[in-house]
Design a protein around this motif. Structure first.
Motif, PDB file in Angstrom:
ATOM      1  N   TYR A   1      -3.677  10.519  -1.385  1.00 45.05           N
ATOM      2  CA  TYR A   1      -4.251   9.216  -1.005  1.00 45.05           C
ATOM      3  C   TYR A   1      -3.948   8.243  -2.134  1.00 45.05           C
ATOM      4  O   TYR A   1      -4.832   7.722  -2.811  1.00 45.05           O
TER       5      TYR A   1
ATOM      6  N   CYS B   1       0.807  -1.225   0.000  1.00 43.43           N
ATOM      7  CA  CYS B   1       0.000   0.000   0.000  1.00 43.43           C
ATOM      8  C   CYS B   1       0.842   1.278   0.000  1.00 43.43           C
ATOM      9  O   CYS B   1       1.764   1.425   0.812  1.00 43.43           O
TER      10      CYS B   1
ATOM     11  N   ARG C   1      -8.146 -10.185  11.405  1.00 46.03           N
ATOM     12  CA  ARG C   1      -8.973  -9.599  10.337  1.00 46.03           C
ATOM     13  C   ARG C   1     -10.332 -10.314  10.276  1.00 46.03           C
ATOM     14  O   ARG C   1     -11.384  -9.689  10.182  1.00 46.03           O
TER      15      ARG C   1
ATOM     16  N   PRO D   1      -7.667  -5.487  -9.104  1.00 47.74           N
ATOM     17  CA  PRO D   1      -6.312  -5.992  -9.341  1.00 47.74           C
ATOM     18  C   PRO D   1      -5.311  -5.310  -8.410  1.00 47.74           C
ATOM     19  O   PRO D   1      -5.478  -4.131  -8.071  1.00 47.74           O
ATOM     20  N   PHE D   2      -4.286  -6.038  -8.003  1.00 49.71           N
ATOM     21  CA  PHE D   2      -3.152  -5.401  -7.333  1.00 49.71           C
ATOM     22  C   PHE D   2      -2.463  -4.496  -8.346  1.00 49.71           C
ATOM     23  O   PHE D   2      -2.266  -4.882  -9.498  1.00 49.71           O
ATOM     24  N   LEU D   3      -2.130  -3.278  -7.919  1.00 48.51           N
ATOM     25  CA  LEU D   3      -1.365  -2.368  -8.775  1.00 48.51           C
ATOM     26  C   LEU D   3      -0.168  -1.876  -7.959  1.00 48.51           C
ATOM     27  O   LEU D   3      -0.340  -1.467  -6.806  1.00 48.51           O
TER      28      LEU D   3
ATOM     29  N   SER E   1     -14.843   2.546   6.201  1.00 48.19           N
ATOM     30  CA  SER E   1     -13.758   1.677   5.738  1.00 48.19           C
ATOM     31  C   SER E   1     -12.492   2.219   6.385  1.00 48.19           C
ATOM     32  O   SER E   1     -11.716   2.953   5.774  1.00 48.19           O
TER      33      SER E   1
ATOM     34  N   GLU F   1      -8.256  -9.470   2.405  1.00 55.97           N
ATOM     35  CA  GLU F   1      -6.983  -9.356   1.654  1.00 55.97           C
ATOM     36  C   GLU F   1      -6.486 -10.690   1.089  1.00 55.97           C
ATOM     37  O   GLU F   1      -6.068 -10.760  -0.048  1.00 55.97           O
TER      38      GLU F   1
ATOM     39  N   GLY G   1     -10.520   0.213   8.750  1.00 52.03           N
ATOM     40  CA  GLY G   1      -9.619  -0.813   9.249  1.00 52.03           C
ATOM     41  C   GLY G   1     -10.078  -1.460  10.541  1.00 52.03           C
ATOM     42  O   GLY G   1     -11.262  -1.443  10.882  1.00 52.03           O
TER      43      GLY G   1
ATOM     44  N   LEU H   1     -16.709  -1.774   5.240  1.00 51.20           N
ATOM     45  CA  LEU H   1     -15.875  -2.509   4.275  1.00 51.20           C
ATOM     46  C   LEU H   1     -14.543  -2.846   4.933  1.00 51.20           C
ATOM     47  O   LEU H   1     -13.843  -1.958   5.415  1.00 51.20           O
ATOM     48  N   LEU H   2     -14.209  -4.113   4.948  1.00 48.77           N
ATOM     49  CA  LEU H   2     -12.916  -4.542   5.493  1.00 48.77           C
ATOM     50  C   LEU H   2     -12.469  -5.752   4.679  1.00 48.77           C
ATOM     51  O   LEU H   2     -12.856  -6.888   4.967  1.00 48.77           O
ATOM     52  N   ARG H   3     -11.675  -5.493   3.654  1.00 48.85           N
ATOM     53  CA  ARG H   3     -11.245  -6.624   2.824  1.00 48.85           C
ATOM     54  C   ARG H   3     -10.423  -7.587   3.672  1.00 48.85           C
ATOM     55  O   ARG H   3      -9.596  -7.144   4.477  1.00 48.85           O
TER      56      ARG H   3
END
Ligand code: SAM
Length: 368
Positions: free
Chosen positions: A326, A90, A203, A252-254, A158, A183, A160, A179-181
């Protein structure tokens, strides 16, 4: 033999017989809402273009039967880029000393809501890094103020991991969704994406607390995150089938140039679209965003996400001067007036036969 990394697997080109078997699995998923782990692995291993088109068309039918041609729009307010966490993927991780940091005051957050409301937004998504300055009391107060000013709107948080007591307080103050992905559903993979001390267990405990409290709860993951295998993705889908969240965030991961994963390849757009379709088939009523990361990865992919079964888009209501701070990943879009972005998305959805609607768009279970 371990399954190969997602980034090493070419997508197209599975033999025809495998494609036939995958279609049966897609049909079974639609009928049963779940699959065993091994079948998920088969489904996710190098799906052909035909497999993906088959899943997309089935998923689009399901989305249409549930929501018609309506796509819900959410107003995203990124209110703090300070973060005490150090997730390796991140861009706003604590160790990124180059990241510019900002915080919005409660009044500034309310001003973003006011502009959004004027433009028709009826869901506000308050997102931030894990910023200790926004204590339980501060967040509760912000939620209370938004709830009082906009009783007809949904409030999504969202922000955490917090204690169950804090989550309860946010809910009691009027927050509706969280919202709490998760991951990744594989704990070893989780440990490779996060610093020591963070665990998948905690989590998942948060997700369970949120659901029990009564939030419309969102889980999710990145496609193509470093070290991800087909087995990990299969576990993600099994987890979703068991948790049955109200919302699922998948993009997607970027890579971000100031993280340890700066040189890792981006996740596949086509695989992300395929997985969105599978999630729609598994959870027909789920609120499923076509994410900003997806739209960033390839021009037009946000619209492809809707055609693949997604039914939500999020637009950024944050002050334009703060948006570049951000930066979760490189090339995240930061420019544009809200009114123009809203109209541009409305038009682009219209071109593919969808209508952007501004009602609260609750999950059908919660709406009941
Ligand atoms: N701090 C909150 C949390 O942990 O849930 C919310 C903010 S966090 C930045 C929101 C999501 O951004 C994460 O759950 C993660 O999946 C996604 N994200 C972070 N870095 C990313 C990257 N490099 N590529 C794609 N998505 C990323």
């Amino acid at each position: 033999m371990p399954l190969p990394l997602i980034s090493e697997r070419p997508l197209p080109g599975a033999p025809a017989d495998v494609t036939g078997a995958r279609r049966q699995l897609i049909d079974r998923l639609s009928a049963d809402g779940r699959l065993p782990l091994g079948d998920w692995e088969t489904l996710l291993s190098s799906p052909s273009q035909e497999d993906r088109a088959y899943a997309r068309d089935r998923a689009a039918e399901v989305a249409r039967s549930q929501f018609g041609n309506r796509v819900f729009v959410r107003g995203l307010i990124e209110f703090s880029s300070h973060c005490r966490q150090d997730c390796l993927y991140c861009g706003i991780r604590k160790s990124n000393r180059d990241a510019e940091r900002y915080r919005l005051s409660p009044d500034e957050i309310l001003a973003c809501c006011a502009e959004g409301y004027r433009l028709g937004y009826r869901t506000f998504v308050l997102q931030s890094g894990e910023d200790a300055r926004y204590t339980t009391e501060v967040v509760t107060d912000i939620v209370r103020r938004i709830r009082a000013a906009y009783p007809d709107c949904a409030i999504t948080l969202s922000i955490g991991e917090r204690s169950r007591a804090a989550y309860q307080q946010f809910f009691d103050a009027g927050a509706n969704r969280f919202l709490l992905r998760h991951e990744t559903a594989d704990s070893e993979h989780y440990d490779r994406l996060h610093p020591a001390g963070r665990t998948l267990e905690s989590r998942l405990a948060c997700l369970s607390d949120l659901k029990e409290i009564g939030f419309q709860t969102g889980a999710g993951f990145m496609v193509g995150s470093p070290f991800q295998t087909v087995n990990h993705l299969a576990k993600d889908l099994v987890l979703l089938s068991e948790l049955r969240p109200h919302m699922v965030g998948i993009g997607p991961f970027l890579p971000h140039h100031r993280t340890p994963f700066a040189d890792q390849p981006a996740g596949s757009v086509d695989l992300t679209l395929f997985i969105l379709s599978l999630v729609r088939l598994m959870l027909p009523t789920v609120l499923l965003p076509s994410t900003t990361a997806l739209g960033t990865a390839r021009a037009g992919a946000r619209e492809s996400g809707i055609q693949a079964g997604a039914n939500v888009v999020m637009l950024n209501l944050s002050p334009p001067e703060q948006r570049p701070k951000y930066l979760l990943y490189d090339n995240k879009p930061v420019s544009g007036e809200v009114v123009e972005m809203t109209e541009a998305v409305r038009r682009s959805l219209g071109r593919i036969g969808y209508e952007m609607v501004v009602d609260r768009g609750d999950h059908p279970e919660a709406a009941r």
